[in-house]
Scaffold this motif. Sequence first.
Motif, PDB file in Angstrom:
ATOM      1  N   VAL A  73       0.860  -1.184   0.000  1.00  0.00           N
ATOM      2  CA  VAL A  73       0.000   0.000   0.000  1.00  0.00           C
ATOM      3  C   VAL A  73       0.893   1.230   0.000  1.00  0.00           C
ATOM      4  CG1 VAL A  73      -1.843   1.237   1.186  1.00  0.00           C
ATOM      5  CG2 VAL A  73      -1.756  -1.267   1.270  1.00  0.00           C
ATOM      6  N   GLN A  74       0.637   2.105  -0.953  1.00  0.00           N
ATOM      7  CA  GLN A  74       1.351   3.374  -1.036  1.00  0.00           C
ATOM      8  C   GLN A  74       0.329   4.492  -0.861  1.00  0.00           C
ATOM      9  OE1 GLN A  74       3.485   3.559  -4.730  1.00  0.00           O
ATOM     10  NE2 GLN A  74       4.659   1.697  -4.328  1.00  0.00           N
ATOM     11  N   SER A  75       0.550   5.311   0.144  1.00  0.00           N
ATOM     12  CA  SER A  75      -0.398   6.373   0.448  1.00  0.00           C
ATOM     13  C   SER A  75       0.350   7.622   0.893  1.00  0.00           C
ATOM     14  CB  SER A  75      -1.381   5.929   1.537  1.00  0.00           C
ATOM     15  OG  SER A  75      -0.664   5.638   2.737  1.00  0.00           O
ATOM     16  N   THR A  76      -0.369   8.714   0.938  1.00  0.00           N
ATOM     17  CA  THR A  76       0.185  10.000   1.371  1.00  0.00           C
ATOM     18  C   THR A  76      -0.814  10.657   2.310  1.00  0.00           C
ATOM     19  OG1 THR A  76       1.367  10.250  -0.717  1.00  0.00           O
ATOM     20  CG2 THR A  76       1.065  12.224   0.623  1.00  0.00           C
ATOM     21  N   VAL A  77      -0.316  11.106   3.463  1.00  0.00           N
ATOM     22  CA  VAL A  77      -1.152  11.792   4.450  1.00  0.00           C
ATOM     23  C   VAL A  77      -0.654  13.221   4.581  1.00  0.00           C
ATOM     24  CG1 VAL A  77      -1.883  11.873   6.866  1.00  0.00           C
ATOM     25  CG2 VAL A  77      -1.657   9.668   5.692  1.00  0.00           C
ATOM     26  N   THR A  78      -1.562  14.163   4.428  1.00  0.00           N
ATOM     27  CA  THR A  78      -1.249  15.582   4.606  1.00  0.00           C
ATOM     28  C   THR A  78      -1.762  16.015   5.976  1.00  0.00           C
ATOM     29  OG1 THR A  78      -1.462  15.940   2.225  1.00  0.00           O
ATOM     30  CG2 THR A  78      -1.516  17.879   3.646  1.00  0.00           C
ATOM     31  N   TYR A  79      -0.867  16.570   6.784  1.00  0.00           N
ATOM     32  CA  TYR A  79      -1.239  16.972   8.145  1.00  0.00           C
ATOM     33  C   TYR A  79      -0.634  18.332   8.456  1.00  0.00           C
ATOM     34  CZ  TYR A  79       3.533  15.904   9.610  1.00  0.00           C
ATOM     35  OH  TYR A  79       4.902  15.911   9.748  1.00  0.00           O
ATOM     36  N   ARG A  80      -1.111  18.900   9.503  1.00  0.00           N
ATOM     37  CA  ARG A  80      -0.561  20.152  10.026  1.00  0.00           C
ATOM     38  C   ARG A  80      -0.712  20.148  11.543  1.00  0.00           C
ATOM     39  NH1 ARG A  80      -4.049  24.316  11.222  1.00  0.00           N
ATOM     40  NH2 ARG A  80      -2.445  25.819  10.663  1.00  0.00           N
ATOM     41  N   ILE A  81       0.124  20.951  12.202  1.00  0.00           N
ATOM     42  CA  ILE A  81       0.053  21.077  13.667  1.00  0.00           C
ATOM     43  C   ILE A  81      -0.833  22.276  13.964  1.00  0.00           C
ATOM     44  CG2 ILE A  81       1.369  21.452  15.782  1.00  0.00           C
ATOM     45  CD1 ILE A  81       3.745  20.125  14.424  1.00  0.00           C
ATOM     46  N   GLY A  82      -2.076  21.952  14.350  1.00  0.00           N
ATOM     47  CA  GLY A  82      -3.053  23.020  14.609  1.00  0.00           C
ATOM     48  C   GLY A  82      -2.913  23.654  15.982  1.00  0.00           C
TER      49      GLY A  82
END
Length: 337
Positions: A73-82
Amino acid sequence: MADITRRAGWRHLRSAPTSHIRHQSRGRLVHEGEGLSFWFRPLTAALSEVPVDDRELAMAFHARTADFQDVSVQSTVTYRIGDPAAAATRLDFSVDPDTGAWRGTPLEQIATLLTGTAQQHALDVLARTALAEALVDGVAAVRDRVAAGLAAEPRLPATGIEIVSVRVVALRPEPEVERALRTPAREQIQQEADRATYERRAVAVERERAIAENELSNRIELARQEERLVEQHGTNARREAEENAAADAVRAEAEAVRKVRLARAEAEAAREVGAARAAAQSAWLAAHTEVPPTTLRALAVSRAAENLPRIEHLTLSPDVLTGLLARLGEGGAGAGS
């Protein structure tokens, strides 16, 4: 990383607009916010730099389906420190007051947390899904499950992390299994290609047959036209021979008539010439019957002399001359009597 400069025992920090700076001195919060710039004493300062921009985390892990097939499985997660303040208290975002570099590896800790959580939910979905179904609908199912699992994970809000988006790039089996799965489709595609080739060849053969039939029909028609042409040439030749024969007959008949007429005319002329000659001869003979013999002899001599060669000089001996004169005298005497 913050930009720190030195001045006579003091330090000056200048941060980026996407970095949240937290400055504490002697346990008291002195500066906090994004894009700060201030002076501080390094011996009493505790600095933390928390990035607040969106970050991409690429993840790749293996899972096993319900039919015991390994998939990647190849995936990408976009996150930020809120919540930078909460993140700074839960993770080590402290920076060196001399260099501005992180003393720990906070982003790697976040990546480990997100990867482990996402992998757990993806494994949970794929463990109850067969390989064929996973390859068809697994991308969407894994994406939705991972997004829901990350949103429901209590540790992430406590750490100040917000999930922006989840994308599953690929869901692929092992190379051997993938080749085996591709085989039926490839065979079908090859069969379609072969069928198209056969149809194209059949169309080509049909067109060639039509062309050959057309050529044969053209040859037959050409042979018929040549036969008609030969017959027409024969008919024309016969007509020409007949016309020439008729013309030759007419010419021969006219020539024969002309020759007959010419022969008749020549015979008539010959008869008239003969009659004229006979009449002239009769008249000539009748005229000579009335002439004395001496005159006839003289005329005969004169005619004979006309046919004798010319005598330039004549020499007579006295004997011959005497005899000739004697004969002439005798002749004269006879004539006188």
